[in-house]
Write an enzyme that holds these catalytic residues in place. Structure first.
Site, PDB file in Angstrom:
ATOM      1  N   GLU A 172      -1.492  -9.188   3.264  1.00 59.70           N
ATOM      2  CA  GLU A 172      -1.278  -9.836   4.575  1.00 59.70           C
ATOM      3  C   GLU A 172      -2.595 -10.217   5.251  1.00 59.70           C
ATOM      4  OE1 GLU A 172      -0.602  -6.687   3.856  1.00 59.70           O
ATOM      5  OE2 GLU A 172      -0.966  -5.295   5.524  1.00 59.70           O
ATOM      6  N   HIS A 189      -3.470  -4.933   0.633  1.00 59.10           N
ATOM      7  CA  HIS A 189      -2.808  -5.492   1.819  1.00 59.10           C
ATOM      8  C   HIS A 189      -2.970  -7.014   1.789  1.00 59.10           C
ATOM      9  CE1 HIS A 189      -2.229  -1.762   4.233  1.00 59.10           C
ATOM     10  NE2 HIS A 189      -3.247  -1.337   3.515  1.00 59.10           N
ATOM     11  N   CYS A 248       0.835  -1.193   0.000  1.00 63.29           N
ATOM     12  CA  CYS A 248       0.000   0.000   0.000  1.00 63.29           C
ATOM     13  C   CYS A 248       0.882   1.259   0.000  1.00 63.29           C
ATOM     14  CB  CYS A 248      -0.981  -0.053   1.170  1.00 63.29           C
ATOM     15  SG  CYS A 248      -2.428   0.991   0.902  1.00 63.29           S
TER      16      CYS A 248
END
Ligand code: GLN
Length: 577
Positions: A526, A524, A387
């Site tokens: 993750e 993102h 990001c």
């Protein structure tokens, strides 16, 4: 079967590891094949976690449906391997907002609107709705905060009523408390737990089970004593002592019979849990075949919980590569000083096997992050930009390769003549800051022939060329500059599909050909990483870091690392409580 509810409350102190305990119980039920969902109740008055400071509260976790939630929702997703949503994080703010809106609409006409029954009914409605949403067999409900807090009272009353209505055989109360160890007298102190259970009883809830959180294992005698004073069967007192890895907690609890206990109490049949893959992952965490050192260049470096999903994703990626990931926090402001002077030298960063610049907001530390991207680019260090980390990589490339000196994001310099990163047009009209970013899961079309495509295919995400990742941002790479950047060699590796018709394909990912690994994503990834299903960009990043580590070892490279803090041993507790 009737839907079952497992309520988890906390006693004595906050940040006890209730989230990990709840998640671990969930993992044991999932390992038995049950359809499980989890609800986190946060007694604060904020409507969601999106407007809270990560430095205090830990990361804001984003769900597929774009909710900005408590970090415990992320822990549930990772331990239960399910996708959750807006309905899984209930706050006082949401409950009151709806009750008051209903009152204004006249829905309660002629009634006096009260905490009991109107607020408690709304709480129960949300818990039931979360179960309905996925037709769950078992709903885990974690009440945030500590028993005895004023603000959690309506929630405790609501879960008390649920047993009354749904029956004993369909509900279970588990109370997680701290059992401190006093070094000077060498004993575990049980009194705080006794008091906490008494407080819980005072609001009408007798726990069926206790999970004692402690640093060291609580001896049998202490457990018996607590059982006696708390009116809980001795074999229902479990002990979650500090673990070397959070992912080791489910097995620790399973060995003590937690899974079997929950089955018995809820009248479920006895099932042997399937935990082998999970155990193998924990084994790799404990005994990795190799190691890599990764620098995370960020802002909240003193509060690792602010980047919880990121660290977990790195761990999962390590497991996929049989590597241990050693995380070093580098404060972006330590890289470049206020006057633009270099503080840490380039060689310091070059001592790592990978550099990761995570998401973030605001101008503080930004020049240090740009510098980190530059060092990684020019020194061939694997770089993963998440990001904001992608945005700074684009700024750096614009300034130093594409000849756009002074390029910036309008987030950091409103009047920059070269806004290579700019506010998305739809953000211009946005009013208010709560829940107004581009949030949640959005598709990305992966460009054929890119490294990114290889990552998603190597690490087995079957949906190529479209993949979905979660987002949380207001700015984007400015379409007006994409031509100049790509002419200079930047590769757009992912775009938002279907945007081309509007004359602007939102840049979702970038990479640099000829570099061992230089990848930036607007999303993102993750947030979607799981213990046994790592996120492809992260897995590829660690794979590249392993290659660099191997090369450096072969060259006998000296260890020139800056003085940064190591992530250190893991705690079961966290800011999420
Ligand atoms: N501040 C940037 C934006 O809003 C990046 C956000 C992030 O990293 N999550 O676009």
């Amino acid at each position: 079967m009737n839907r079952k509810y497992v309520f988890v409350t906390g006693g004595v102190v906050s940040s006890l590891g209730k989230g990990i305990t709840t998640s671990s119980i969930g993992a044991l039920l999932r390992a038995r094949g049950y359809r499980v969902t989890a609800v986190k109740i946060d007694p604060y008055v904020n409507v969601d976690a999106g407007t809270m400071r990560p430095y205090e509260h830990g990361e804001v976790f984003v769900t597929d449906d774009g909710a900005e939630t408590d970090l415990d929702i992320g822990t549930y997703e990772r331990f239960l391997d399910v996708d959750l949503g807006r309905g899984n994080n209930v706050t006082t703010g949401q409950v009151y907002l709806r009750v008051i809106e209903q009152e204004r609409r006249g829905a309660y006409l002629s009634q006096t609107v009260q905490v009991i029954p109107h607020v408690t009914d709304e709480i129960k409605r949300r818990i039931f709705e979360a179960g309905d949403a996925v037709d769950a067999e078992i709903v885990l409900v974690e009440v945030g905060g500590t028993v005895g807090d004023i603000e959690s009272l309506p929630f405790l009353e609501a879960i008390r009523q649920i047993r009354f209505e749904q029956g004993r055989e369909n509900t279970l109360y588990i109370h997680v408390t701290l059992v401190p160890y006093l070094g000077m007298s060498e004993e575990h102190k049980t009194k705080p737990t006794q008091h906490s259970v008494a407080t819980l009883r005072g609001v009408g809830i007798q726990p069926d089970s206790l999970v004692l959180r402690s640093q060291l294992a609580v001896p049998e005698g202490g457990r018996r004593k607590i059982a006696l004073f708390s009116n809980v069967e001795a074999d229902a007192v479990f002990n979650a002592y500090d673990a070397d890895h959070v992912y080791a907690v489910p097995e620790m609890l399973e060995q003590q019979g937690v899974g079997r206990f929950v089955e018995r109490m809820l009248g479920l049949e006895r099932v042997t849990p399937e935990l082998r893959a999970w155990q193998e992952a924990v084994r790799i965490l404990r005994h990795p075949e190799k190691g890599v050192s990764i620098a995370i260049v960020g802002k909240y470096v003193a509060m690792p919980d602010a980047y919880l999903s990121l660290m977990e994703a790195l761990k999962h990626a390590g497991i996929a590569n049989r590597a241990g990931v050693d995380i070093h926090w580098v404060n972006a402001e330590d890289l470049v000083g206020a006057g633009g002077n270099d503080l840490l030298g380039m060689d310091d960063l070059a001592g790592f096997d990978g550099v990761l610049v995570p998401g973030g907001f605001g101008v503080r530390g930004i020049e240090g992050k740009v510098r980190a991207a530059q060092v990684a680019r020019t020194r061939g260090i694997p770089y993963l930009g998440i990001c904001l980390g992608m945005q700074v990589a684009v700024i750096e490339f614009a300034r130093n390769v594409a000849g756009l000196a002074g390029a910036n994001s309008s987030e950091f310099d409103q009047y920059t003549p070269l806004p290579v990163v700019d506010l998305m047009p739809e953000q211009l009209e946005v009013e208010g800051l709560g829940g107004t970013m581009r949030l949640g899961s959005w598709p990305m079309e992966v460009v054929p022939g890119t490294l990114l495509e290889r990552l998603y295919s190597d690490f087995n995400w079957a949906t190529l060329p479209i993949v979905e990742e979660r987002h949380r941002h207001r700015w984007e790479v400015n379409p007006a500059f994409v031509g100049r950047l790509t002419d200079a060699g930047l590769v757009v590796a992912g775009v938002t599909p279907g945007m081309a018709g509007r004359g602007r394909g939102l840049v979702e990912a970038i990479e640099l050909p000829g570099h061992p690994f230089f990848v930036g994503l607007q999303s993102h990834p993750e947030f979607k990483s799981r213990l046994l299903r790592p996120s492809p960009p992260f897995a590829g990043f660690i794979r590249a870091a392993v290659e660099r580590a191997t090369l450096r070892a072969a060259e006998g490279a000296g260890d020139a690392r800056p003085a940064t803090s190591n992530a250190g041993a893991e705690r079961v507790g966290g800011a999420g409580g």
